[in-house]
Design an enzyme around this catalytic site. Structure first.
Site, short mmCIF file in Angstrom:
data_model
loop_
_atom_site.label_atom_id
_atom_site.label_comp_id
_atom_site.label_asym_id
_atom_site.label_seq_id
_atom_site.Cartn_x
_atom_site.Cartn_y
_atom_site.Cartn_z
N SER A 91 2.21 5.38 -2.47
CA SER A 91 3.61 5.28 -2.07
C SER A 91 4.53 6.25 -2.81
CB SER A 91 4.10 3.85 -2.26
OG SER A 91 4.22 3.51 -3.62
N ALA A 113 0.84 -1.20 0.00
CA ALA A 113 0.00 0.00 0.00
C ALA A 113 0.88 1.25 0.00
CB ALA A 113 -0.98 -0.04 1.17
N CYS A 114 0.50 2.24 0.78
CA CYS A 114 1.16 3.55 0.73
C CYS A 114 2.58 3.52 1.28
CB CYS A 114 0.33 4.59 1.47
SG CYS A 114 -1.33 4.83 0.75
N ALA A 115 2.96 2.45 1.97
CA ALA A 115 4.32 2.31 2.48
C ALA A 115 5.23 1.59 1.49
CB ALA A 115 4.31 1.57 3.81
#
Length: 371
Positions: free
Chosen positions: A332, A155-157
């Site tokens: 990300s 995901a966003c990481a």
């Protein structure tokens, strides 16, 4: 054991822009039509009324004013509310790989490298266009890189998970120079017919070249990286290869993006700064010695609170810049974009901390020092 450094970065955003007012006009037209068509069922309490949105709500909830998107017309068309992207023959480069190369080529140019100088490619993004072969393999082939390639999703990481893995490969001697790229076409995942999420995402691609220190000047020393998870499904996207099988049971099933916004906010604001501060403690980096933190651009309230807990002081645009108002949440890629946009003014020897957080919950952190 060789040290690693970020030699260069690159990012690219589409020229298409959707303002809050444009997005709200489209969403509200959809909501009003739905409510009118289902007025009887709504009155009987059988289904919920679709709430209206407005630009002030979006800014207050997120800090977002605009977003850059891969394709605009399909998103604003209330008959579709998804981007329109034509399928490509298998002999042509895929949409996501082409999107990635926009930032990859910039990173290569900024470093003064050709693709053949790369011996590992990691595509680190919230979703890949296909299950196999890896989009990373396609990018590796397109630039003429050697070595290995693989896709990962956190995901966003994802970008900082990719940096964490690249750092490990380099320190172990398994690779000398790795490309980490994050092509995020998040408007394809988003559900533009849901008020709580219809405004969140924009599209962007970002890339980093991470390499073993050979003594040359320039770049950013990687002082340390860390990745840590705490399970939660409070932020969830159900798009995947099992959807076809699920529709055999329920032909009307539609996978969707879902979130419990209040829970995500509370959980992540508590968790993400701890991961970053734990990394800082491990490498003996004090908050007062951190000139700047570059954070994932989820929403402005999260940026405010997480920055304060990492730095031990109130967030300012100088110590924790935000790019939400122009680009929205680009998953990300946002932390790499933020880093590139707001690092040239730092002096040699100054230190900063990257931190990205998202569904999973996954948190990635990296401490870097300008050479």
């Amino acid at each position: 054991m060789p040290n690693s450094l970020i030699r260069s970065t690159g990012y690219w955003v589409p020229s298409n822009v959707i303002t809050n007012d444009e997005l709200v006009a489209s969403y509200n037209a959809y909501a009003e039509r739905f409510n009118a068509e289902h007025a009887a069922a709504i009155a009987a309490g059988e289904i919920d009324e679709v709430p209206l949105s407005n630009s002030d709500f979006i800014v207050n909830a997120s800090g977002i004013k605009r977003r850059h998107v891969y394709e605009k017309d399909g998103i604003l068309d209330i008959e579709r509310m998804v981007p329109q992207i034509a399928p490509r023959p298998i002999e042509e480069i895929s949409t996501q790989a082409e999107f990635a190369l926009k930032s990859v080529n910039e990173a290569l140019e900024r470093a003064g490298y050709d693709g053949k100088d790369i011996d590992g490619v990691i595509v680190a993004s919230s979703a890949q266009q296909r299950n196999f072969p890896g989009v990373s393999c396609e990018i590796q082939n397109a630039i003429g890189a050697k070595g290995f390639s693989f896709d990962l999703t956190m995901a966003c990481a994802s970008a900082l998970y990719g940096l964490h893995i690249a750092n490990g490969f380099i320190k172990s001697g398994e690779a000398k120079r790795i490309l980490v790229c994050s092509p995020e076409i998040m408007t394809c995942i988003n559900v533009h017919s849901r008020r709580d999420v219809h405004f969140i995402f924009g599209d962007a691609s970002a890339a980093m070249i991470v390499e073993a220190d050979d003594g040359r000047p320039g770049g950013w020393d990687v002082l340390g990286t860390h990745a840590e998870n705490k399970w939660s499904s409070a932020l969830r996207s159900d798009f995947g290869f099992i959807n076809r099988a699920e529709r055999q049971i329920d032909p009307d099933y539609e996978p969707h993006l879902d979130q419990d916004g209040h829970r995500v906010f509370k959980d992540v604001v508590g968790f993400a700064p701890k991961v970053a501060r734990n990394l800082m403690t491990k490498i003996d980096l004090q908050p007062e010695d951190v000139r700047r933190t570059w954070l994932h651009q989820a929403n402005i309230r999260m940026v405010d609170m997480i920055a304060k807990r990492i730095l031990g002081r109130d967030r300012t645009e100088e110590n924790a810049p935000a790019i939400l108002d122009e680009y929205g949440n680009t998953s990300s890629s946002s932390v790499v974009m933020n880093f590139q946009m707001h690092s040239d003014d730092m002096a040699a020897g100054e230190t900063g901390v990257m931190c990205a957080f998202g569904a999973g919950y996954g948190v990635g952190a990296a401490a870097v020092r300008k050479r």
